[in-house]
Structure formats: C-alpha cells, structure tokens
Design a protein around this motif. Structure first.
Motif, PDB file in Angstrom:
ATOM      1  N   LEU A  15      83.333  28.500  12.056  1.00  0.00           N
ATOM      2  CA  LEU A  15      82.555  29.124  13.132  1.00  0.00           C
ATOM      3  C   LEU A  15      81.822  30.358  12.622  1.00  0.00           C
ATOM      4  O   LEU A  15      80.674  30.597  12.974  1.00  0.00           O
ATOM      5  CB  LEU A  15      83.466  29.479  14.316  1.00  0.00           C
ATOM      6  N   LEU A  18      78.831  29.139  10.752  1.00  0.00           N
ATOM      7  CA  LEU A  18      77.782  28.671  11.665  1.00  0.00           C
ATOM      8  C   LEU A  18      77.273  29.807  12.548  1.00  0.00           C
ATOM      9  O   LEU A  18      76.264  29.649  13.232  1.00  0.00           O
ATOM     10  CB  LEU A  18      78.297  27.528  12.532  1.00  0.00           C
ATOM     11  N   GLY A  85      83.397  16.491  13.220  1.00  0.00           N
ATOM     12  CA  GLY A  85      83.468  16.291  14.670  1.00  0.00           C
ATOM     13  C   GLY A  85      83.182  17.577  15.428  1.00  0.00           C
ATOM     14  O   GLY A  85      82.401  17.583  16.395  1.00  0.00           O
ATOM     15  N   LEU A  86      83.784  18.662  14.961  1.00  0.00           N
ATOM     16  CA  LEU A  86      83.539  19.964  15.589  1.00  0.00           C
ATOM     17  C   LEU A  86      82.060  20.328  15.511  1.00  0.00           C
ATOM     18  O   LEU A  86      81.445  20.747  16.501  1.00  0.00           O
ATOM     19  CB  LEU A  86      84.397  21.033  14.892  1.00  0.00           C
ATOM     20  N   ASP A  89      79.936  18.363  17.886  1.00  0.00           N
ATOM     21  CA  ASP A  89      80.093  18.849  19.266  1.00  0.00           C
ATOM     22  C   ASP A  89      79.331  20.149  19.489  1.00  0.00           C
ATOM     23  O   ASP A  89      78.726  20.346  20.538  1.00  0.00           O
ATOM     24  CB  ASP A  89      81.582  19.051  19.590  1.00  0.00           C
ATOM     25  N   ILE A  90      79.360  21.025  18.503  1.00  0.00           N
ATOM     26  CA  ILE A  90      78.619  22.281  18.629  1.00  0.00           C
ATOM     27  C   ILE A  90      77.120  22.007  18.725  1.00  0.00           C
ATOM     28  O   ILE A  90      76.412  22.562  19.567  1.00  0.00           O
ATOM     29  CB  ILE A  90      78.931  23.215  17.448  1.00  0.00           C
ATOM     30  N   GLU A  92      75.587  19.613  19.923  1.00  0.00           N
ATOM     31  CA  GLU A  92      75.150  19.083  21.219  1.00  0.00           C
ATOM     32  C   GLU A  92      74.734  20.192  22.170  1.00  0.00           C
ATOM     33  O   GLU A  92      74.083  19.934  23.178  1.00  0.00           O
ATOM     34  CB  GLU A  92      76.267  18.255  21.852  1.00  0.00           C
ATOM     35  N   HIS A  93      75.136  21.405  21.852  1.00  0.00           N
ATOM     36  CA  HIS A  93      74.834  22.519  22.758  1.00  0.00           C
ATOM     37  C   HIS A  93      73.591  23.299  22.365  1.00  0.00           C
ATOM     38  O   HIS A  93      73.222  24.257  23.037  1.00  0.00           O
ATOM     39  CB  HIS A  93      76.032  23.471  22.835  1.00  0.00           C
ATOM     40  N   ILE A  94      72.976  22.935  21.247  1.00  0.00           N
ATOM     41  CA  ILE A  94      71.758  23.662  20.875  1.00  0.00           C
ATOM     42  C   ILE A  94      70.583  22.700  20.788  1.00  0.00           C
ATOM     43  O   ILE A  94      70.776  21.498  20.581  1.00  0.00           O
ATOM     44  CB  ILE A  94      71.938  24.461  19.559  1.00  0.00           C
TER      45      ILE A  94
ATOM     46  N   LYS B   3      74.332  17.914  28.361  1.00  0.00           N
ATOM     47  CA  LYS B   3      74.739  19.311  28.227  1.00  0.00           C
ATOM     48  C   LYS B   3      73.494  20.187  28.212  1.00  0.00           C
ATOM     49  O   LYS B   3      72.512  19.850  27.577  1.00  0.00           O
ATOM     50  CB  LYS B   3      75.502  19.534  26.921  1.00  0.00           C
ATOM     51  N   SER B   4      73.545  21.302  28.898  1.00  0.00           N
ATOM     52  CA  SER B   4      72.417  22.222  28.808  1.00  0.00           C
ATOM     53  C   SER B   4      72.547  22.974  27.490  1.00  0.00           C
ATOM     54  O   SER B   4      73.632  23.344  27.072  1.00  0.00           O
ATOM     55  CB  SER B   4      72.416  23.180  29.988  1.00  0.00           C
ATOM     56  N   THR B   5      71.421  23.165  26.845  1.00  0.00           N
ATOM     57  CA  THR B   5      71.488  23.747  25.511  1.00  0.00           C
ATOM     58  C   THR B   5      71.357  25.256  25.547  1.00  0.00           C
ATOM     59  O   THR B   5      70.860  25.839  26.497  1.00  0.00           O
ATOM     60  CB  THR B   5      70.389  23.158  24.604  1.00  0.00           C
ATOM     61  N   ILE B   6      71.825  25.863  24.485  1.00  0.00           N
ATOM     62  CA  ILE B   6      71.810  27.314  24.327  1.00  0.00           C
ATOM     63  C   ILE B   6      70.884  27.597  23.157  1.00  0.00           C
ATOM     64  O   ILE B   6      70.952  26.907  22.144  1.00  0.00           O
ATOM     65  CB  ILE B   6      73.236  27.805  24.001  1.00  0.00           C
ATOM     66  N   LEU B  15      79.114  31.916  18.134  1.00  0.00           N
ATOM     67  CA  LEU B  15      79.883  31.319  17.038  1.00  0.00           C
ATOM     68  C   LEU B  15      80.390  32.404  16.095  1.00  0.00           C
ATOM     69  O   LEU B  15      81.525  32.359  15.622  1.00  0.00           O
ATOM     70  CB  LEU B  15      79.044  30.291  16.290  1.00  0.00           C
ATOM     71  N   GLY B  19      84.120  33.277  15.284  1.00  0.00           N
ATOM     72  CA  GLY B  19      84.443  33.114  13.868  1.00  0.00           C
ATOM     73  C   GLY B  19      85.350  34.201  13.342  1.00  0.00           C
ATOM     74  O   GLY B  19      85.282  34.558  12.172  1.00  0.00           O
ATOM     75  N   LEU B  86      80.293  25.090  25.728  1.00  0.00           N
ATOM     76  CA  LEU B  86      80.406  25.127  24.272  1.00  0.00           C
ATOM     77  C   LEU B  86      81.806  25.560  23.846  1.00  0.00           C
ATOM     78  O   LEU B  86      82.440  24.938  22.987  1.00  0.00           O
ATOM     79  CB  LEU B  86      79.356  26.082  23.692  1.00  0.00           C
ATOM     80  N   HIS B  93      89.047  21.292  19.502  1.00  0.00           N
ATOM     81  CA  HIS B  93      89.266  20.995  18.086  1.00  0.00           C
ATOM     82  C   HIS B  93      90.349  21.847  17.447  1.00  0.00           C
ATOM     83  O   HIS B  93      90.627  21.690  16.272  1.00  0.00           O
ATOM     84  CB  HIS B  93      87.955  21.159  17.306  1.00  0.00           C
TER      85      HIS B  93
END
Lengths: 115, 115
Positions: A15, A18, A85-86, A89-90, A92-94, B3-6, B15, B19, B86, B93
């Motif tokens: 994280l 990223l 996978g993580l 999934d992340i 998908e949100h951007i 999903k709505s994106t950011i 993140l 992190g 998100l 995970h």
DNA sequence: TTAATATATAGCTATATGCTTATATGTTAA
DNA sequence: TTAACATATAAGCATATAGCTATATATTAA
C-alpha cells in the motif's frame, strides 16, 4: 469467493508503494498494457532514472515483472504475485488511464527509429 | 456492481496513509469495533501522542470519525466517506485482527476506574 | 476549585523517500 | 569495434514522515 489474506506487514508495504501517484498510475497503465521505460517517459514529467527507480521498487516487491525484448525491457503486472488480487481490487476504484494510454500510443517511442 | 472511482491523487493519498502498519492495523480493528485512544494504547507499542497523531491523519482524510462520550473520544470507520468502499475491499485481503481485539477486550482500559 | 484522567498539540530528531545529475551497463546496427 | 540508444545504478540533496518528550486542553469527580 474466498480471498487469501496477506500479512499486515506485507500489505502495508504494498500500500505504501502504491501510495505514490506515479507508481499507482504506472500500475493502472500496466493493468491495460505492458510498457517499457521509454513509454512511461512519454506520460510522466520526470527523468528516466526516476522512472526506472519506481519500476525497480515495484519489481522488488513482485508487483511487476520485466522481460527484455531486444533493446527494450517491457514491464507488466505480475499476475502470479500474492499481491495481484489486492492490486486488482484497488484498481477497480480508480479511473482507467485512457488518456495516458493514448499518449503512449500516439508517441510510439519504440517505433521512432523504424525498429 | 459498479464502483464509483476515486481520482488517482486521492487514491494515492489514502493508500499512502494505509501504507503504515500501525494505521492499517488500526483501520482493520475499527472495521470490527470502535475504539478510543486508550484502547489502542493496549495493542500498539508506542506513546499516546503517536497514537493520536495516526488517528488525526486518518480523520483529516475522512477515513475515521470521532465521537466524544464523556472523557473518551471514540473513533470509528467513516462509512459515509467516498473512500469507504476502497478501504473495505483492501481489508478483505488482510487477516481479521482477532488477537488485538481480544487484547483490548481483556484489558478494558475504560472500565478500570469503574466508569 | 483542585486532582486525576483522556486526548491533542508543539517542537524536535532520525530516517525514509523522491527527485536530480553523472555514469555504468547492455543491446543493436554500421 | 564504434556509435547510438535503452535502461540501471550511484551519489547527493531537499522534503516528508514517524517517533519521541513536554505541555496544553477537556472532562469528571472529589
């Protein structure tokens, strides 16, 4: 679907990686197409060594893999990673990085010298 | 589900915040129960100001909200945030923080003085 | 009001991070 | 072999970050 979990240390590490706009955008681009350093140079306003260093960090953690093809080294997402996978999934949100992909394809740095 | 994106900037910011092992664990705990600072003190090996500073960063971005109840300020995940989806996906995970929750519940810092 | 408790803020320090320029390495083609 | 190109590495610098201690603020109870 049951997701396999990642230890907190490792999850925090990815994280944090990223959590940098450049690297997050790189990963988003790589989700759509593989790229070499000179292609990333077209869309990020920074030096070639900076690009390489970001990619190295992503590679060291196993997020991306590289494949040399002639002069170029192509980077792509490493779908074999336990982190894949993580990361999916992340992403998908951007937003999908359509603009940057276009920029890359319009400039075509690897075709410049007719290779 | 759509999903709505950011935007990438904002996504990178959250993140980066997640992190950090301490903050990621905090968020994982808050997914299961609200907590006050003195409860976090039971499970993290650091000073009270450090705990407060981590929570402040999470609050500044809207990841958590706080609610004062008497002497204590309870923190919880802010499910109204645009980042909540998100965060939920990320938490799927990593392992559920059962041990830390137990530690908190066994110590019961808010009950020590019979409040 | 005073003491005790819970939390927040300020200020400091050590380390991590991201960028830069300079240079090294690896590949292709003349 | 040499030149040109693609990428990586090294070294340095400025800023960000996470921790600490000291202190301020807020609440409760005596």
């Amino acid at each position: 679907m049951l997701k396999s979990t990642i230890y907190v240390d490792r999850a925090a590490t990815v994280l944090k990686l990223l959590g940098d706009k450049t690297r997050l955008t790189m990963v988003a681009i790589l989700k759509q197409r593989e790229c070499c350093v000179c292609e990333f140079l077209e869309v990020f306003d920074m030096s070639q060594p900076s690009i390489s260093q970001h990619l190295r960090k992503l590679k060291d953690l196993g997020v991306v893999k590289e494949e040399r093809r002639g002069q170029w080294i192509y980077y792509s997402l490493n779908s074999q990673s336990d982190l894949y996978g993580l990361i999916e999934d992340i992403l998908e949100h951007i937003p999908v990085q359509t603009e940057k992909i276009k920029q890359i394809e319009n400039s075509n740095p690897t075709l410049r010298c007719g290779c």
